[in-house]
Write a protein that holds these residues in place. Structure first.
Motif, PDB file in Angstrom:
ATOM      1  N   LEU A  82       0.828  -1.204   0.000  1.00  0.00           N
ATOM      2  CA  LEU A  82       0.000   0.000   0.000  1.00  0.00           C
ATOM      3  C   LEU A  82       0.864   1.256   0.000  1.00  0.00           C
ATOM      4  O   LEU A  82       0.538   2.250  -0.662  1.00  0.00           O
ATOM      5  CB  LEU A  82      -0.923   0.001   1.218  1.00  0.00           C
ATOM      6  CG  LEU A  82      -2.096  -0.989   1.169  1.00  0.00           C
ATOM      7  CD1 LEU A  82      -2.786  -1.063   2.526  1.00  0.00           C
ATOM      8  CD2 LEU A  82      -3.102  -0.577   0.084  1.00  0.00           C
ATOM      9  N   ALA A  83       1.976   1.223   0.739  1.00  0.00           N
ATOM     10  CA  ALA A  83       2.882   2.368   0.755  1.00  0.00           C
ATOM     11  C   ALA A  83       3.483   2.609  -0.621  1.00  0.00           C
ATOM     12  O   ALA A  83       3.596   3.759  -1.078  1.00  0.00           O
ATOM     13  CB  ALA A  83       3.979   2.151   1.788  1.00  0.00           C
ATOM     14  N   LEU A  84       3.872   1.545  -1.304  1.00  0.00           N
ATOM     15  CA  LEU A  84       4.430   1.682  -2.646  1.00  0.00           C
ATOM     16  C   LEU A  84       3.377   2.201  -3.615  1.00  0.00           C
ATOM     17  O   LEU A  84       3.659   3.087  -4.443  1.00  0.00           O
ATOM     18  CB  LEU A  84       4.991   0.347  -3.123  1.00  0.00           C
ATOM     19  CG  LEU A  84       5.590   0.321  -4.536  1.00  0.00           C
ATOM     20  CD1 LEU A  84       6.647   1.396  -4.714  1.00  0.00           C
ATOM     21  CD2 LEU A  84       6.165  -1.061  -4.839  1.00  0.00           C
ATOM     22  N   LEU A  85       2.161   1.692  -3.544  1.00  0.00           N
ATOM     23  CA  LEU A  85       1.090   2.164  -4.419  1.00  0.00           C
ATOM     24  C   LEU A  85       0.822   3.647  -4.187  1.00  0.00           C
ATOM     25  O   LEU A  85       0.658   4.414  -5.147  1.00  0.00           O
ATOM     26  CB  LEU A  85      -0.175   1.344  -4.176  1.00  0.00           C
ATOM     27  CG  LEU A  85      -1.387   1.736  -5.037  1.00  0.00           C
ATOM     28  CD1 LEU A  85      -1.116   1.442  -6.509  1.00  0.00           C
ATOM     29  CD2 LEU A  85      -2.642   0.993  -4.566  1.00  0.00           C
ATOM     30  N   ALA A  86       0.769   4.065  -2.929  1.00  0.00           N
ATOM     31  CA  ALA A  86       0.515   5.469  -2.620  1.00  0.00           C
ATOM     32  C   ALA A  86       1.622   6.365  -3.170  1.00  0.00           C
ATOM     33  O   ALA A  86       1.358   7.463  -3.684  1.00  0.00           O
ATOM     34  CB  ALA A  86       0.391   5.651  -1.107  1.00  0.00           C
TER      35      ALA A  86
END
Length: 304
Positions: free
Chosen positions: A100-104
């Motif tokens: 999720l951090a990478l997607l954000a």
């Protein structure tokens, strides 16, 4: 459980001298799991490509719009993860939190680009820094499933394999047969290779290690099935390096706002000139793919 540093040093003694704890001197004999069955499904609001509740469990989740993505990151977590730690209960971040951090960050950098992250906990991970993590027995069957997945992703998408810790070992095993434009490894004990050319991939290989990461004590050798070869951050290995900023230790590479995460996202987006602290790619000879993967016909966009 032994501390990370103590376990790595003990493994070093076993590999280098043939002495040490019996537990580390015995090869992993745990039976390999059957191949994953990939099929798009939505379960409790989660987009899944695979799920297996047997044993420690396996899960492959899509974050974002995979069908229309121009850039896809496939994130492979390391040792100690299972279904129990996928969603919660893991210090330093769960695999899903990292995804999720990478997607954000991808969306922050390029709000008008179509991006997706596949969090691939699709193998039987070692329980920690133990005998299994010092060998590649757990990585090999997972690598076949990982390579197979890359050929089932939308064919027009740009694919980056991102491996943390033992996850990078899986990627190293998968590299010859996987479809990937870039490979990124962080906190890696090695890719079962002495130099980048040994991976037999056309992908650009990137590597980074944070200051104080105890993985630096992993011996850069392979002896009788023990160890994972040279550190990919070593200049002699031939991978491109990148800066991680002020993060420290082994579990902070996907920290929101970090230079590490920003650079990983830039690589996923195909922006090598924007990567900070990067080194030039080392020229290498032409490579050939020799690892067989069944049923890997490339799927058109929207196939999964």
């Amino acid at each position: 459980m032994r501390s990370l540093l103590t376990s790595i040093l003990l493994a070093t003694v076993v590999m280098a001298t043939g002495t040490g704890a019996d537990a580390l001197a015995t090869p992993d004999t745990r039976p390999a799991l059957p191949p994953l069955r990939y099929a798009a499904q939505v379960v409790d609001g989660h987009q899944l490509l695979a799920y297996d509740g047997e044993g420690d469990g396996r899960i492959v989740e899509v974050l974002g719009d995979l069908r229309h993505a121009d850039h896809i990151a496939v994130l492979v977590p390391g040792a100690g993860h299972s279904l129990d730690t996928y969603f919660s209960g893991r210090a330093g971040g769960t695999p899903r939190q990292s995804g999720l951090a990478l997607l954000a960050e991808l969306r922050r950098q390029a709000p008008h680009e179509q991006v997706a992250v596949v969090v691939w906990l699709g193998y039987d991970t070692p329980e920690g820094v133990d005998a299994a993590s010092a060998r590649s027995d757990r990585a090999r069957p997972g690598a076949r499933d990982l390579a197979r997945l890359t050929h089932q992703l939308p064919s027009s998408a740009r694919i980056t394999l991102v491996g943390h810790s033992y996850g990078s070992v899986v990627i190293g095993q998968a590299a010859p047969a996987a479809r990937a434009d870039d490979i990124v490894v962080v906190g890696s004990p090695g890719l079962d290779a002495a130099v980048e050319a040994d991976l037999r991939t056309g992908a650009t290989v990137w590597a980074a290690r944070a200051p104080g990461d105890p993985i630096r004590f992993a011996p850069p050798v392979r002896i009788a099935g023990w160890g994972h070869g040279a550190a990919p951050t070593s200049p002699s290995f031939g991978a491109r390096s990148f800066a991680v900023g002020d993060i420290r230790g082994h579990s902070s590479y996907f920290t929101p706002g970090s230079e590490s995460l920003s650079n990983i996202a830039r690589i996923v987006r195909g922006r090598p000139d924007e990567v900070t602290g990067s080194t030039p790619r080392t020229p290498r000879p032409e490579t050939t793919v020799t690892m067989p993967v069944a049923s890997v016909a490339a799927a058109p966009k929207g196939a999964i």
